[in-house]
Motif scaffolding. Structure first.
Motif: not given
Length: 245
Positions: A162-169
């Motif tokens: 979730a942290r990685i996907m938030d950064l991509y967003a």
């Protein structure tokens, strides 16, 4: 032997003799019959078509006896099959099994190994790898190819992902990133050997391939580091790092 053609036969023979997609043998046979219908002798037809007089005599006689259908090739029995359908099926079934399930010390089948195993199991007295390859090709069976997959077993995967996907967003800790903030993904390409050839490589020339000396001095290893801006789609920074030994 005189040859008399009907209007329909003459039309079909002309299409065979002058058609661009007509097979060569069919074109030759139609030409023989058309020339024979004009009253030409076998010797004259052979000279015009550059075929043997016996060939001309054969197809002229076959048309006189059976008409247009007689110009087709006669059915041949051919050589009897060397393997039974059951043998083919058994080899295909073996190819769809993992070698470990049969006690064979292999990670995956190849055509030579399948042929040897079939002979060892007495499925067939002799069997070549090319025959096995032809059988498997009929059903698009390729036991030597494989795909890998992985099951996620980390209990904290959801929160980490979730942290990685938030950064991509372009979000971090629930807040949007600023215009001066970047998300960088960095990695390295390792195992690049640094070599110094004992003799320089010679460029290719006329009737001479490029020549590369096989001896070299080891200069350690290089690791190429690159950072990728995931939102701008370019590498803003990259640099080689050395580890000489």
């Amino acid at each position: 032997m005189s040859v008399v053609l009907s209007a329909n036969e003459r039309h079909r023979l002309k299409k065979m003799a002058y058609g661009h997609k007509t097979p060569h043998q069919a074109r030759q046979r139609a030409t023989i019959v058309l020339l024979a219908a004009r009253g030409h002798s076998n010797t004259r037809i052979a000279a015009q078509t550059r075929m043997h007089v016996d060939t001309v005599r054969t197809w002229r006689g076959r048309f006189a006896a059976g008409g247009l259908p007689a110009l087709a090739d006669r059915r041949r029995s051919g050589r009897p099959p060397s393997f039974t359908p059951l043998q083919v099926t058994e080899v295909k079934a073996m190819a769809c099994q993992l070698p470990a399930e049969t006690g064979t010390p292999l990670s995956r089948w190849s055509c030579p190994e399948l042929a040897r195993e079939a002979v060892a199991r007495r499925i067939a007295p002799t069997l070549s790898a090319s025959t096995v390859r032809r059988w498997l090709k009929d059903d698009a069976i390729k036991p030597w190819q494989y795909q890998s997959w992985i099951f996620v077993r980390d209990p904290g995967f959801r929160s980490k992902a979730a942290r990685i996907m938030d950064l991509y967003a372009r979000h971090a800790t629930g807040q949007p990133l600023g215009s001066d903030e970047y998300v960088i993904s960095a990695d390295e390409k390792t195992s690049i050997q640094a070599r110094c050839r004992c003799h320089p490589t010679l460029a290719p020339g006329q009737a001479r391939a490029m020549r590369v000396n096989h001896t070299y001095d080891r200069g350690g290893a290089l690791a190429y580091l690159a950072a990728y801006d995931v939102h701008q789609a370019h590498t803003p920074n990259h640099a080689p790092a050395s580890n000489r030994s």
